[in-house]
Design an enzyme around this catalytic site. Structure first.
Site, short mmCIF file in Angstrom:
data_model
loop_
_atom_site.label_atom_id
_atom_site.label_comp_id
_atom_site.label_asym_id
_atom_site.label_seq_id
_atom_site.Cartn_x
_atom_site.Cartn_y
_atom_site.Cartn_z
N GLN A 50 0.81 -1.23 0.00
CA GLN A 50 0.00 0.00 0.00
C GLN A 50 0.85 1.27 0.00
OE1 GLN A 50 -2.64 -0.69 3.32
NE2 GLN A 50 -4.23 -1.44 1.94
N ASN A 51 2.17 1.13 0.06
CA ASN A 51 3.03 2.31 -0.04
C ASN A 51 3.09 2.70 -1.51
OD1 ASN A 51 5.51 3.95 -0.35
ND2 ASN A 51 5.71 3.54 1.84
N ASN A 52 2.94 3.98 -1.79
CA ASN A 52 2.86 4.45 -3.17
C ASN A 52 4.20 4.80 -3.82
OD1 ASN A 52 0.03 4.31 -3.55
ND2 ASN A 52 -0.20 6.08 -2.22
#
Length: 161
Positions: free
Chosen positions: A38-40
């Protein structure tokens, strides 16, 4: 829990250095920068560099290398339970003097979040002046801004490539 950062991803031609604070739990578990799905960070890099997104870590590292982007963390070591930067204690910074001497083409430093910038300013004294930019954290914990607004701020790195 004692945490140690990863070695930098870089080459002698790197023009910019992107700095996080310290790898989170998931990143440490899989031994990859920005390993939490979920880290962009990686989505931003592929989008900004007009490349097709990949989850393959070797492809990700090659993308940075090809575009003369170095990646590292401000901290070399810390005590932390979980992944939040606010939980960091007993921190020690990485050796930026040697790193930047061996990467003479670096022109600008980009901090992935406020905490990375704060730790850098607290512990690191540079001999040379660099342009420095604090960008919104790509972490899923940074829910105060939309994906689109964060990506818009991250576009500044393209001016150095």
């Amino acid at each position: 829990m004692k945490s140690f950062s990863f070695p930098p991803i870089s080459n002698s031609n790197s023009k910019i250095l992107i700095l996080g604070t310290m790898p989170g739990t998931k990143s440490l578990e899989i031994n990859q920068y920005y390993g939490h799905s979920q880290n962009n960070f990686w989505k931003f890099m592929f989008t900004l560099l007009n490349e097709e997104f990949s989850t393959n870590y070797e492809t990700r590292k090659k993308l940075l290398d090809k575009n003369k982007i170095a990646l590292w963390d401000v901290l070399q070591f810390c005590d932390r339970v979980g992944s939040l930067d606010s939980a960091i204690k007993n921190e020690i910074a990485n050796d930026f003097e040697d790193f930047l001497e061996s990467h003479p083409n670096i022109e600008a430093l980009f901090f992935n979040g406020q905490k990375a910038a704060a730790f850098f300013k607290k512990y690191v004294k540079l001999k040379k002046e660099y342009k420095m930019y604090t960008l919104p954290s790509t972490s899923p914990a940074n829910a105060g801004k939309t994906y689109e607004s964060k990506l818009e701020e991250w576009k500044i790195i393209k001016t150095y490539l």
